[in-house]
Design a protein around this motif. Sequence first.
Motif, short mmCIF file in Angstrom:
data_model
loop_
_atom_site.label_atom_id
_atom_site.label_comp_id
_atom_site.label_asym_id
_atom_site.label_seq_id
_atom_site.Cartn_x
_atom_site.Cartn_y
_atom_site.Cartn_z
N TRP A 50 90.39 59.17 7.76
CA TRP A 50 91.45 60.12 7.85
C TRP A 50 92.11 60.82 8.63
O TRP A 50 91.69 61.53 9.73
CB TRP A 50 90.67 61.04 6.56
N THR A 76 99.25 61.19 1.12
CA THR A 76 97.52 60.05 1.67
C THR A 76 97.39 58.63 2.34
O THR A 76 96.88 59.08 2.73
CB THR A 76 96.73 60.03 -0.29
N THR A 77 98.67 57.67 1.66
CA THR A 77 98.65 56.89 2.24
C THR A 77 99.01 56.46 3.99
O THR A 77 98.26 56.71 4.76
CB THR A 77 99.70 55.82 1.81
N SER A 78 100.06 57.11 4.46
CA SER A 78 99.85 57.69 5.93
C SER A 78 99.05 58.39 6.18
O SER A 78 98.87 58.08 7.07
CB SER A 78 101.31 58.04 5.34
N ILE A 80 96.18 57.21 6.49
CA ILE A 80 94.55 56.59 6.25
C ILE A 80 94.91 55.50 7.97
O ILE A 80 95.83 55.38 8.03
CB ILE A 80 94.76 55.59 5.19
N THR A 315 92.20 57.49 -4.24
CA THR A 315 92.27 56.26 -3.80
C THR A 315 90.94 54.86 -4.55
O THR A 315 91.30 54.01 -4.83
CB THR A 315 91.19 56.61 -2.18
#
Length: 397
Positions: A50, A76-78, A80, A315
Motif C-alpha cells: 500500500w 483505497t484502490t489508488s 495499491i 478489500t
Amino acid sequence: MASVLVVLVLAAASLVKKAKASPTGPPGPDGRQCVQLEVPVTVNTKAIHWLQKKVDSTVDAVDWVDDMTTWTSPNTTSRILGQITVNETFKISGQLCVPAKGSRSDILQLATHGVGFDKRYWDVEIKSSQYSYVDAALAEGYSIFTYDRIGTGSSSKPDAYDVVSTGVQVEVLRQLTTLARSGKLVSSSKKVGGASNLSNYKPAKIVQVGHSLGSVIIIGLLSDDGASSDGAILTGFLYNSQIGSASVGPWGFEFAKENDPKKFGDRRSGYIVQATKSNTQLVFLKKGTFEPALLDYAWQIRQPGSVGEFISLATVLGHPAPAFKGPVQFFIGEKDYGFCGGDCNNTYDVTALKKLYPASSALSVHLQPGTGHGLTLSTNATEGYKVIFDFLHESKL
C-alpha cells in the motif's frame, strides 16, 4: 480512592481467571477445561503493498488519520502499489476450552476478535458470569478456541503496513481452522499452561464467531473457502447503507509505543492505539448500557491495531460466498457508532445479504437493543448470547 478500588477489582478478577484456567489438568470449579497454546502458523500468500504514510510518532499518527479521512485524499484502490509475498511463520497465542460435560462439545466455536482488543474480549474477567462469552459458550455445551490475532496480545507482531493486514489475517484464520478440523491444533502447538487432557480434541463441526474486524476476516474466509466452516456468527458488523460513514477519526489514534511505552514497547512503526478512555467509550460503548467498571476494564486491556488493517479492510468485503452452506447471523449493536453511524435501524437489506450467501441454510440479522460496538462489554451481553445460541440451535448446531 476510586482508582485504588478499580485496581483491586482487576487484581481479584485476575486471580479468579487463573483459577478458571485449571493449570493442573482437571476441570476447574466451573467445569471449564482449558489449555493455553502457542500455535505455529505458516502463511504463504500474496499481500497488497500500500501507499500510505509512515507512523513513527503520535504526530505521524494524527497526520495518518488526516490523510485517511480528508475527502480529497486518494481512495483505497489508488493506494495499491502492487503485491508482495508474505511467507512467514507466526506464533499465535490461543486458548482451547472444552466443557467437562457438554452435548455440543464436538462443535468448536473459533472466535476472532476485532481491533482494539486481544482474545480477552471474549473472556471478560469482571463479572464473568454476566460478560464472558467463553463462559457462556461452555455453559451451553460448546467448545471454544480464542486467539490473539497477529499484531495483538502475545502473538507475533510483524510489519504493520503490509503484513498485519486483513488478507493475511484471513490466511491465519484459514490455517487455524484447518488445524482444528484435523485434530492437530493442540498436538502441533507448544502448551504453555492449562489442562493436559485435550491433546486429542477433534471437532465434528466448526462455527466461526467474529467481532468487528474479526467478522470481516471471517467474511473473507467464507468467500475464499466456504466449505471450511459449518456456521458463522458475525458480531459487530453489518452490511448497511451507513457503512461508508465508518471513520478512523473517532479513535483518536496515537503511536502505540509513545502512548504507553511500558505496555506497548514491543510495537514498531505503524502500530496505533486509541488515545484516551473517552475514545474507547465513543467507539465501543453507549451510555446507559455499560457499567463504568467495564469501561475501565476495556481501557486497561486495550490493544493497538495496525495501519495496514484499516487500509485493507474493504478489500475482502462485498464478495459472495457461494460455497458456504451453513447458517450465518449478523449480530450488531443497535447504536453501533462505527459501522452504522450510531443507529443501525432501517439501514440494511436482508434480500441483498442473502445474495452474498446464496447457499446458506439460514440467514438472520439481530440488532442488540441500545448497545454500541462492544457487545461483550455491554450490560445485556447475556441476553445477546442467548440470541446467538438460539439461532445456532435452530440451525442444528
